[in-house]
Design a protein around this motif. Structure first.
Motif, PDB file in Angstrom:
ATOM      1  N   LEU A   1       0.830  -1.201   0.000  1.00 26.82           N
ATOM      2  CA  LEU A   1       0.000   0.000   0.000  1.00 26.82           C
ATOM      3  C   LEU A   1       0.867   1.255   0.000  1.00 26.82           C
ATOM      4  CD1 LEU A   1      -2.841   1.206   0.111  1.00 26.82           C
ATOM      5  CD2 LEU A   1      -2.765   0.968   2.609  1.00 26.82           C
ATOM      6  N   ALA A   2       1.959   1.216   0.731  1.00 24.57           N
ATOM      7  CA  ALA A   2       2.874   2.362   0.748  1.00 24.57           C
ATOM      8  C   ALA A   2       3.461   2.607  -0.640  1.00 24.57           C
ATOM      9  CB  ALA A   2       3.987   2.127   1.768  1.00 24.57           C
ATOM     10  N   GLN A   3       3.788   1.533  -1.379  1.00 26.87           N
ATOM     11  CA  GLN A   3       4.293   1.684  -2.745  1.00 26.87           C
ATOM     12  C   GLN A   3       3.256   2.361  -3.635  1.00 26.87           C
ATOM     13  OE1 GLN A   3       5.741  -2.035  -4.399  1.00 26.87           O
ATOM     14  NE2 GLN A   3       6.490  -2.721  -2.400  1.00 26.87           N
ATOM     15  N   MET A   4       2.011   1.923  -3.514  1.00 23.07           N
ATOM     16  CA  MET A   4       0.929   2.503  -4.334  1.00 23.07           C
ATOM     17  C   MET A   4       0.749   3.981  -4.041  1.00 23.07           C
ATOM     18  SD  MET A   4      -1.913  -0.509  -3.924  1.00 23.07           S
ATOM     19  CE  MET A   4      -1.373  -2.220  -3.845  1.00 23.07           C
ATOM     20  N   ARG A   5       0.747   4.325  -2.772  1.00 19.01           N
ATOM     21  CA  ARG A   5       0.540   5.727  -2.401  1.00 19.01           C
ATOM     22  C   ARG A   5       1.674   6.612  -2.884  1.00 19.01           C
ATOM     23  NH1 ARG A   5      -1.621   4.436   3.759  1.00 19.01           N
ATOM     24  NH2 ARG A   5      -3.847   4.196   3.217  1.00 19.01           N
ATOM     25  N   ALA A   6       2.880   6.088  -2.869  1.00 20.95           N
ATOM     26  CA  ALA A   6       4.017   6.866  -3.354  1.00 20.95           C
ATOM     27  C   ALA A   6       3.885   7.143  -4.849  1.00 20.95           C
ATOM     28  CB  ALA A   6       5.321   6.123  -3.062  1.00 20.95           C
ATOM     29  N   LEU A   7       3.477   6.134  -5.610  1.00 15.29           N
ATOM     30  CA  LEU A   7       3.293   6.341  -7.046  1.00 15.29           C
ATOM     31  C   LEU A   7       2.111   7.266  -7.314  1.00 15.29           C
ATOM     32  CD1 LEU A   7       4.428   5.474  -9.817  1.00 15.29           C
ATOM     33  CD2 LEU A   7       2.692   3.690  -9.865  1.00 15.29           C
ATOM     34  N   ALA A   8       1.056   7.120  -6.516  1.00 14.24           N
ATOM     35  CA  ALA A   8      -0.124   7.974  -6.689  1.00 14.24           C
ATOM     36  C   ALA A   8       0.235   9.448  -6.535  1.00 14.24           C
ATOM     37  CB  ALA A   8      -1.200   7.576  -5.691  1.00 14.24           C
ATOM     38  N   ALA A   9       1.241   9.736  -5.727  1.00 15.65           N
ATOM     39  CA  ALA A   9       1.623  11.122  -5.470  1.00 15.65           C
ATOM     40  C   ALA A   9       2.171  11.816  -6.710  1.00 15.65           C
ATOM     41  CB  ALA A   9       2.649  11.179  -4.341  1.00 15.65           C
ATOM     42  N   VAL A  10       2.611  11.065  -7.720  1.00 20.21           N
ATOM     43  CA  VAL A  10       3.154  11.680  -8.933  1.00 20.21           C
ATOM     44  C   VAL A  10       2.251  11.441 -10.139  1.00 20.21           C
ATOM     45  CG1 VAL A  10       5.512  11.456  -8.069  1.00 20.21           C
ATOM     46  CG2 VAL A  10       4.588   9.673  -9.550  1.00 20.21           C
ATOM     47  N   ALA A  11       1.061  10.857  -9.931  1.00 22.45           N
ATOM     48  CA  ALA A  11       0.139  10.554 -11.024  1.00 22.45           C
ATOM     49  C   ALA A  11      -0.710  11.771 -11.380  1.00 22.45           C
ATOM     50  CB  ALA A  11      -0.765   9.388 -10.641  1.00 22.45           C
ATOM     51  N   ASN A  12      -1.296  11.739 -12.586  1.00 16.73           N
ATOM     52  CA  ASN A  12      -2.214  12.789 -12.992  1.00 16.73           C
ATOM     53  C   ASN A  12      -3.588  12.642 -12.349  1.00 16.73           C
ATOM     54  OD1 ASN A  12      -0.518  11.932 -15.739  1.00 16.73           O
ATOM     55  ND2 ASN A  12      -0.558  14.139 -15.339  1.00 16.73           N
ATOM     56  N   ARG A  13      -3.925  11.398 -12.016  1.00 15.77           N
ATOM     57  CA  ARG A  13      -5.236  11.118 -11.436  1.00 15.77           C
ATOM     58  C   ARG A  13      -5.105   9.938 -10.492  1.00 15.77           C
ATOM     59  NH1 ARG A  13     -10.399   9.078 -15.170  1.00 15.77           N
ATOM     60  NH2 ARG A  13     -11.805   8.488 -13.464  1.00 15.77           N
ATOM     61  N   VAL A  14      -5.824   9.968  -9.385  1.00 19.43           N
ATOM     62  CA  VAL A  14      -5.785   8.900  -8.403  1.00 19.43           C
ATOM     63  C   VAL A  14      -7.204   8.437  -8.111  1.00 19.43           C
ATOM     64  CG1 VAL A  14      -5.074   8.216  -6.086  1.00 19.43           C
ATOM     65  CG2 VAL A  14      -3.713   9.887  -7.360  1.00 19.43           C
ATOM     66  N   GLU A  15      -7.399   7.119  -8.126  1.00 18.12           N
ATOM     67  CA  GLU A  15      -8.682   6.523  -7.771  1.00 18.12           C
ATOM     68  C   GLU A  15      -8.434   5.460  -6.702  1.00 18.12           C
ATOM     69  OE1 GLU A  15     -11.465   7.619  -8.729  1.00 18.12           O
ATOM     70  OE2 GLU A  15     -11.103   8.700 -10.605  1.00 18.12           O
ATOM     71  N   HIS A  16      -9.512   4.959  -6.106  1.00 19.84           N
ATOM     72  CA  HIS A  16      -9.391   3.991  -5.030  1.00 19.84           C
ATOM     73  C   HIS A  16     -10.368   2.837  -5.224  1.00 19.84           C
ATOM     74  CE1 HIS A  16      -6.782   6.438  -2.352  1.00 19.84           C
ATOM     75  NE2 HIS A  16      -7.347   7.434  -3.013  1.00 19.84           N
ATOM     76  N   LEU A  17      -9.935   1.637  -4.861  1.00 20.02           N
ATOM     77  CA  LEU A  17     -10.774   0.451  -4.802  1.00 20.02           C
ATOM     78  C   LEU A  17     -10.632  -0.158  -3.409  1.00 20.02           C
ATOM     79  CD1 LEU A  17     -10.065  -1.297  -8.241  1.00 20.02           C
ATOM     80  CD2 LEU A  17     -12.140  -0.074  -7.580  1.00 20.02           C
ATOM     81  N   PRO A  18     -11.630  -0.908  -2.954  1.00 18.54           N
ATOM     82  CA  PRO A  18     -11.582  -1.452  -1.597  1.00 18.54           C
ATOM     83  C   PRO A  18     -10.837  -2.772  -1.459  1.00 18.54           C
ATOM     84  CG  PRO A  18     -13.709  -1.919  -2.590  1.00 18.54           C
ATOM     85  CD  PRO A  18     -12.949  -1.087  -3.584  1.00 18.54           C
ATOM     86  N   GLY A  19     -10.210  -3.264  -2.504  1.00 19.48           N
ATOM     87  CA  GLY A  19      -9.623  -4.594  -2.459  1.00 19.48           C
ATOM     88  C   GLY A  19      -8.159  -4.618  -2.075  1.00 19.48           C
ATOM     89  N   ARG A  20      -7.536  -5.783  -2.324  1.00 20.12           N
ATOM     90  CA  ARG A  20      -6.112  -5.985  -2.089  1.00 20.12           C
ATOM     91  C   ARG A  20      -5.404  -6.052  -3.441  1.00 20.12           C
ATOM     92  NH1 ARG A  20      -8.018  -9.646   2.424  1.00 20.12           N
ATOM     93  NH2 ARG A  20      -7.807  -8.342   4.297  1.00 20.12           N
ATOM     94  N   LEU A  21      -4.369  -6.892  -3.556  1.00 22.14           N
ATOM     95  CA  LEU A  21      -3.570  -6.923  -4.779  1.00 22.14           C
ATOM     96  C   LEU A  21      -4.324  -7.518  -5.964  1.00 22.14           C
ATOM     97  CD1 LEU A  21      -0.114  -7.961  -3.268  1.00 22.14           C
ATOM     98  CD2 LEU A  21      -0.964  -5.671  -3.816  1.00 22.14           C
ATOM     99  N   GLY A  22      -5.425  -8.199  -5.707  1.00 19.84           N
ATOM    100  CA  GLY A  22      -6.271  -8.711  -6.784  1.00 19.84           C
ATOM    101  C   GLY A  22      -7.503  -7.860  -7.010  1.00 19.84           C
ATOM    102  N   ALA A  23      -7.429  -6.572  -6.681  1.00 15.88           N
ATOM    103  CA  ALA A  23      -8.602  -5.703  -6.772  1.00 15.88           C
ATOM    104  C   ALA A  23      -9.135  -5.582  -8.195  1.00 15.88           C
ATOM    105  CB  ALA A  23      -8.265  -4.317  -6.225  1.00 15.88           C
ATOM    106  N   HIS A  24      -8.262  -5.675  -9.197  1.00 19.90           N
ATOM    107  CA  HIS A  24      -8.739  -5.546 -10.579  1.00 19.90           C
ATOM    108  C   HIS A  24      -9.690  -6.673 -10.959  1.00 19.90           C
ATOM    109  CE1 HIS A  24      -5.249  -8.167 -10.663  1.00 19.90           C
ATOM    110  NE2 HIS A  24      -5.575  -8.584 -11.871  1.00 19.90           N
TER     111      HIS A  24
END
Length: 299
Positions: free
Chosen positions: A264-287
């Motif tokens: 989750l920390a990795q995702m949040r770090a990448l989200a900080a430099v993205a053009n758009r951020v969205e959220h899902l309630p799942g884990r690593l298989g959220a897609h």
């Protein structure tokens, strides 16, 4: 290289022959659905990964569009060494997969293709964009990660990890060790702890399918590389942040809010430099588990 063959049935795969190091490797590709905007869908790299992970998402998007001619064109693929693609005993690493993705992009995808990549595939996609100049209309990275399970748990790479990989790749002992680590009980534990909240991987049918994928002939080679960090595209987190900042087209990061803390920390770090951020309630298989909700985000 041989072109991919389209199939109207998204569950049926054709074979695309990828030439690498003087050999032909059969790659499972599904190319179908509508004739609208094209999207390349990359499944998460893991022992249990498969392009079938994208079926709930694709079905939800298609159901929202009654006109088949306006539905997106879904190009789904299994990475070499994973899913239903060939699994030869190669020296799997991130650069090999990045070159594969560059060839696939050039030979199979239309010029205006978009990209949706899940899990560790997101890190490989960023590496391929940086090293090979891959261009996409836009990129969606869902529950993205850049570091494999053992390095993530340890917080670093260890000299023991290549030794463990070598044991799994070895004849006689390797298949036995790998089989012990793909029992139903281990897969249930893996799915419950890292992949699903209450999704398909926790049902008897889902676990059976994941075990089928995990136990394909030759499966241990790429799987061992992934688990021990051999497929990590960068040596530190700054690598994929640099690659993301260098993109010339929009980047959306979808954070899976119930992921294990380090991922989750990795995702949040990448989200900080993205053009758009969205959220899902799942884990690593959220897609897969939250495919309908992801479809709603894409629109």
């Amino acid at each position: 290289m041989s072109p991919a063959v389209a199939s109207a049935d998204p569950q049926r795969c054709s074979r695309w022959l990828w030439r690498h190091a003087g050999r032909e490797i059969g790659i499972a590709v599904s190319d179908g659905s509508g004739s609208g905007p094209a999207w390349l869908l990359l499944p998460a790299l893991s022992t249990i990964s498969s392009q079938r992970e994208w079926q709930p998402f694709c079905a939800s998007i298609d159901a929202r569009q009654p006109d088949p001619s306006r539905r997106p064109r879904w190009i789904r693929v299994d990475w070499p060494g994973f899913g239903d693609s060939d699994r030869p005993p190669l020296a799997y690493d991130a650069e090999l997969l990045a070159r594969f993705l560059a060839d696939l992009r050039r030979e199979v995808c239309p010029a205006d293709c978009g990209l949706i990549a899940a899990g560790h595939a997101a890190g490989i996609a960023l590496l391929a964009s940086e090293r090979h100049g891959l261009a996409f209309r836009e990129r969606w990275l869902v529950a993205p990660t850049w570091r494999g399970p053992f390095p993530t748990m340890a917080g670093r790479h260890s000299r023991a990890f290549p030794l463990l990989r070598g044991l799994v790749e070895a004849p006689v002992l390797g298949p036995l060790l790998y089989r012990l680590n793909t029992t139903r009980s281990v897969l249930v534990w893996m799915s419950r702890r890292h992949v699903d909240v209450a999704g398909p991987g926790l049902t008897p049918q889902g676990i059976s399918e994941r075990q089928r994928i995990a136990r394909q002939p030759g499966a241990r080679f790429a799987s061992a590389a992934f688990v021990t960090g051999g497929l990590d595209p960068y040596g530190d987190p700054e690598g994929w942040l640099r690659a993301a900042r260098g993109l010339e087209t929009p980047l959306t990061v979808v954070v899976a809010d119930q992921s294990p803390p380090k991922s989750l920390a990795q995702m949040r770090a990448l989200a900080a430099v993205a053009n758009r951020v969205e959220h899902l309630p799942g884990r690593l298989g959220a897609h897969e588990e939250c495919g309908d909700a992801l479809a709603g985000l894409l629109g």
